[in-house]
Design a protein around this motif. Structure first.
Motif, short mmCIF file in Angstrom:
data_model
loop_
_atom_site.label_atom_id
_atom_site.label_comp_id
_atom_site.label_asym_id
_atom_site.label_seq_id
_atom_site.Cartn_x
_atom_site.Cartn_y
_atom_site.Cartn_z
N ALA A 156 -5.41 28.59 7.18
CA ALA A 156 -6.40 29.41 6.82
C ALA A 156 -6.24 30.84 6.48
N ASP A 157 -4.88 31.30 7.05
CA ASP A 157 -4.33 32.73 6.50
C ASP A 157 -2.73 32.67 6.78
N GLU A 158 -2.48 33.85 6.45
CA GLU A 158 -0.70 34.08 6.39
C GLU A 158 -0.39 33.73 7.93
N GLN A 159 -1.10 34.14 8.96
CA GLN A 159 -0.69 34.02 10.24
C GLN A 159 -0.57 32.35 10.41
N GLN A 160 -1.54 31.59 10.32
CA GLN A 160 -1.55 30.32 10.45
C GLN A 160 -0.39 29.70 9.58
N LEU A 161 0.09 30.23 8.31
CA LEU A 161 0.99 29.61 7.71
C LEU A 161 2.49 29.85 8.11
N LYS A 162 2.54 31.07 8.79
CA LYS A 162 3.76 31.28 9.33
C LYS A 162 4.00 30.46 10.61
N ALA A 163 2.78 30.29 11.56
CA ALA A 163 3.00 29.44 12.69
C ALA A 163 3.35 28.25 12.49
#
Length: 333
Positions: A156-163
């Motif tokens: 959904a966003d960069e935060q979820q990608l990094k997680a």
């Protein structure tokens, strides 16, 4: 003294190397399986099976095994690498997957394939393991991780990608190339992104209805089950589920009042109406079989039909038939 263990099965070389290492750690610690079980909280049978070489155990089992034998972070990391290679060997899918490097990703389809490769390279860990190792479990629910690994959606966003990357063991110093690829890929919108809760009004109504029924003893589990279901279903499926559920409810009320759901002239629900600008009300009203006073609101001017598959009621049955009730179902908008 316990029985000697069977020789390690080396029919799968990577799996055999993992089993040999686990046995070596236990022998170095001079522990029996019962003692190791007390140290890890796992059963002796689970520990024996992990070191048998016949299966690839869970990653958490391998970690607990090594730590229970007194191994430190270096030993746990080495065992984790052996586990990863054993899982890749067991699944046999990685060699058939093809995806561009992060710097060559051009669209969402490329990004989706590349993240699937990242997951397979990590040994295809369980969705809960990805969430727990992500360092940010709130940003990566299990349902979102499932959509990513199944290529149903990109993060959904960069935060979820990094997680997700952290959960799959990608170090932080390599995240920059992935965030740049994410920005470029999501600009094309070729694959649906994980929708935010605020953009899913049907799910908000469904969650509100599930919470409203969690008011008595023993109902909390049902509410949590509804919430988990709402997280898994896409918006279109939720729309269909609400529509089918409403139809089923109204049809059951018609049947209870001796009406056939296939006879629209004998039974007709009111339309959805806005009440005080805050609620959507649904009323189910049925005609009395005695026909007094004409049709009620939402009913029909014709006489009720005989229920499907039944015979016409006798005069005694018509007299003793209870007065129809009015049922109301109210849901928050």
């Amino acid at each position: 003294m316990g029985r000697r263990e069977n020789p390690v099965d080396h029919s799968r070389p990577a799996r055999g190397r993992l089993a040999e290492y686990l046995r070596l750690r236990r022998q170095s610690a001079a522990l029996t399986y019962r003692e190791l079980a007390r140290a890890t909280g796992l059963s002796p049978a689970t520990l024996k099976r992990a070191a048998s070489g016949t299966v690839v155990p869970r990653h958490t089992t391998v970690e607990a095994y090594v730590e229970g034998c007194g191994g430190g972070p270096a030993q746990a990391q080495y065992a984790g690498e052996l586990w990863r290679h054993a899982r890749i060997e067991e699944r046999g899918r990685l060699s058939g997957l093809h995806a561009p490097r992060p710097e060559l990703i051009s669209d969402a389809a490329d990004l989706s394939r590349a993240l699937e490769v990242v997951w397979e390279q990590a040994g295809a860990p369980s969705l809960r393991d990805i969430r727990d190792r992500s360092g940010n479990p709130l940003a990566l629910p299990v349902s979102s991780a499932a959509r990513i690994v199944n290529r149903d959606a990109v993060p959904a966003d960069e935060q979820q990608l990094k997680a997700f990357l952290a959960g799959c063991g990608v170090p932080p110093d390599k995240h920059t190339a992935w965030t740049a690829a994410f920005a470029k890929a999501t600009a094309t919108h070729e694959l649906p992104q994980e929708p935010a809760t605020a953009d899913r009004p049907v799910e908000r109504r469904l969650l509100h209805m599930a919470s409203a029924h969690a008011g008595g003893p023993g109902t909390r589990t049902n509410s949590q089950a509804w919430r988990r279901l709402a997280e898994l279903l896409p918006p279109a499926a939720l729309d269909e589920a609400v529509a089918l559920g409403m139809h089923s409810y109204l049809a059951s009320q018609a049947s209870l009042n001796g009406k056939s759901p296939n006879a629209p002239l004998a039974w007709q629900p009111d339309l959805f109406t806005t009440h005080d600008g805050q609620y959507i009300a649904v009323e189910v009203k049925n005609l009395s079989s005695r026909g007094r006073g004409g049709p009620t609101a939402g009913g029909s001017a014709n006489k009720p039909r005989t229920p499907a598959g039944g015979a016409p009621p006798t005069a005694r049955e018509r007299v003793q038939r209870p007065r129809p009730a009015t049922h109301r179902l109210t849901a928050a908008r």
